[in-house]
Write a protein that holds these residues in place. Sequence first.
Motif, short mmCIF file in Angstrom:
data_model
loop_
_atom_site.label_atom_id
_atom_site.label_comp_id
_atom_site.label_asym_id
_atom_site.label_seq_id
_atom_site.Cartn_x
_atom_site.Cartn_y
_atom_site.Cartn_z
N VAL A 1 -28.40 -22.47 -28.08
CA VAL A 1 -28.57 -21.64 -29.28
C VAL A 1 -29.55 -20.50 -29.04
O VAL A 1 -30.66 -20.72 -28.55
N LEU A 2 -29.13 -19.30 -29.39
CA LEU A 2 -30.01 -18.13 -29.39
C LEU A 2 -29.86 -17.47 -30.75
O LEU A 2 -28.74 -17.14 -31.16
N ALA A 3 -30.97 -17.29 -31.47
CA ALA A 3 -30.89 -16.80 -32.85
C ALA A 3 -31.81 -15.62 -33.08
O ALA A 3 -32.87 -15.47 -32.46
N ALA A 4 -31.39 -14.76 -34.01
CA ALA A 4 -32.21 -13.66 -34.51
C ALA A 4 -32.22 -13.75 -36.02
O ALA A 4 -31.19 -14.01 -36.65
N MET A 5 -33.38 -13.53 -36.61
CA MET A 5 -33.53 -13.71 -38.06
C MET A 5 -34.38 -12.58 -38.64
O MET A 5 -35.39 -12.19 -38.07
N LYS A 6 -33.92 -12.07 -39.77
CA LYS A 6 -34.71 -11.09 -40.52
C LYS A 6 -35.12 -11.74 -41.83
O LYS A 6 -34.27 -12.16 -42.63
N ASN A 7 -36.42 -11.85 -42.03
CA ASN A 7 -36.91 -12.48 -43.25
C ASN A 7 -36.81 -11.53 -44.44
O ASN A 7 -36.85 -10.31 -44.29
N TYR A 8 -36.71 -12.14 -45.63
CA TYR A 8 -36.66 -11.38 -46.88
C TYR A 8 -38.09 -11.06 -47.28
O TYR A 8 -38.88 -11.97 -47.59
N ALA A 9 -38.43 -9.79 -47.27
CA ALA A 9 -39.82 -9.37 -47.40
C ALA A 9 -40.53 -9.84 -48.67
O ALA A 9 -41.68 -10.29 -48.62
N PRO A 10 -39.92 -9.74 -49.87
CA PRO A 10 -40.67 -10.07 -51.08
C PRO A 10 -41.17 -11.52 -51.15
O PRO A 10 -42.25 -11.76 -51.69
N THR A 11 -40.39 -12.48 -50.64
CA THR A 11 -40.85 -13.87 -50.72
C THR A 11 -41.30 -14.44 -49.39
O THR A 11 -41.82 -15.55 -49.34
N ALA B 1 -17.52 -21.98 -23.79
CA ALA B 1 -16.99 -21.14 -24.86
C ALA B 1 -18.13 -20.59 -25.70
O ALA B 1 -19.16 -21.26 -25.86
N HIS B 2 -17.95 -19.41 -26.22
CA HIS B 2 -19.01 -18.73 -26.97
C HIS B 2 -18.63 -18.56 -28.44
O HIS B 2 -17.45 -18.51 -28.79
N ALA B 3 -19.66 -18.45 -29.26
CA ALA B 3 -19.44 -18.17 -30.69
C ALA B 3 -20.60 -17.36 -31.24
O ALA B 3 -21.74 -17.48 -30.76
N ILE B 4 -20.28 -16.56 -32.22
CA ILE B 4 -21.31 -15.85 -32.99
C ILE B 4 -21.11 -16.22 -34.45
O ILE B 4 -20.03 -16.03 -35.02
N ALA B 5 -22.16 -16.77 -35.04
CA ALA B 5 -22.16 -17.11 -36.47
C ALA B 5 -23.21 -16.24 -37.14
O ALA B 5 -24.39 -16.26 -36.75
N THR B 6 -22.81 -15.48 -38.14
CA THR B 6 -23.74 -14.57 -38.77
C THR B 6 -23.62 -14.61 -40.28
O THR B 6 -22.57 -14.97 -40.83
N THR B 7 -24.70 -14.24 -40.95
CA THR B 7 -24.74 -14.27 -42.41
C THR B 7 -25.79 -13.29 -42.91
O THR B 7 -26.79 -13.05 -42.23
N SER B 8 -25.55 -12.73 -44.09
CA SER B 8 -26.49 -11.76 -44.64
C SER B 8 -26.39 -11.70 -46.15
O SER B 8 -25.31 -11.89 -46.72
N LEU B 9 -27.53 -11.43 -46.77
CA LEU B 9 -27.57 -11.17 -48.21
C LEU B 9 -27.44 -9.68 -48.51
O LEU B 9 -27.31 -9.29 -49.67
N ARG B 10 -27.48 -8.85 -47.49
CA ARG B 10 -27.61 -7.41 -47.70
C ARG B 10 -26.31 -6.64 -47.46
O ARG B 10 -26.08 -5.59 -48.05
N VAL B 11 -25.47 -7.15 -46.56
CA VAL B 11 -24.20 -6.49 -46.27
C VAL B 11 -23.08 -7.50 -46.45
O VAL B 11 -23.30 -8.70 -46.41
#
Length: 400
Positions: free
Chosen positions: A224-234, A257-267
């Motif tokens: 697992v390799l992950a990148a995360m952007k925190n939500y600034a206000p909280t 085999a490879h996979a990319i799992a991504t999620t966002s509140l902004r886009v």
Amino acid sequence: MASPKTVRWGILATGGIAKTFTKDLLVDPATRGVQHLRHTVVAAASSSSVSRAQDFLNDTGAPADAKAYGSYQELVSDPNVDIVYIATPHSHHYQNAMLALEAGKPVLCEKAFTVNAEQLRKLADKAKEKELFLMEAVWTRYFPLSIYVREQITSGRIGPVARVFADNSMACDPEVQWKDGTNRMVNPELAGGALLDLGIYSLTWVFQTLYHTQPADARKPPKVLAAMKNYAPTKQADETTTIVLSFPRSHQAGGDAHAIATTSLRVATSPAGNQDVPGIRIQGPGGEIQVFPPAFRPTRTRIVLQDGTVEDKDWPQPGPGEGSGWRNGFGATTNAEGEGHGMFWEADEAADAVINGRKEGRYEGLDESILIMEVMDEARKQGGLTYPDKIETTKYPTQL
């Protein structure tokens, strides 16, 4: 033909997801070709008041004799309840599920199962100790659409899966929509953020297509390799998380085999909500399988093969049908008249398990649920995201 067996449900919590689930639950299973079981609701509990539980029972069309409780303890103590459906925020799942298991009740618990893998291991151990059914309510896994996609993979139609792209994102305006920071999507006290609420579906598609479709004795945990952007206000909630996974496989099975799992509140996965771009792409040397959004409730697939073959397939949700006057949906979205939301498929699986003495779901066992929680733990570790101690603890009981 033997008469269908009736499974009696207790609904723990009375929010929006519980309402959607319960309305679906009470649809005649024959409308979706299920003949051997029936569902009924015998009780519901709200932690705030008996009256709220009663309003919930009235709103969902539950039987008139269903009991309304003002505490979860009363619900799990009801001898008429065969299985408990837990619909609280995931921050509370560990405490609520342990309460039900300790009371001797089988459990169907909403996703994300818990907030960390250690909590889930404790629940799995308790279920085994008590010889009780325990399953994560990842409803999407039980859709006929999902079963079809997995069958296309295991049949070898596109060859060994080489990579999967999976996105479940929605373009919110969190500073405006949830400006006080108390909404479950951004509130640290409710283990808020994109990963546990939305990203679980991205990982669901990765795991059900790239991990679950492998022979059980050949499956290995991914790197697992992950990148995360925190939500600034909280501060203690993620706004966007992307996870790259590498699944070890033998050379004979196609190699890693490879996979990319991504999620966002902004886009959004599909801007403007047109659902016209695939949110899920499952690729092999023979072609690819596309699943169109939303990832949690898809109703359309496309297979594109190397020889130019294109197969589009629609997967409408069954239900009472047009003219029934019945409607269901979630949040501000209402489905077409007579169209179910799709939560009855997981209910059928859980009820069948209770009837037949199975202790886990067939399409996602506890070991796989734990592994997915471990991936999310690692993503949070790499992103520096922790929740309050009382949310992360395995101490039971803990007052939340």
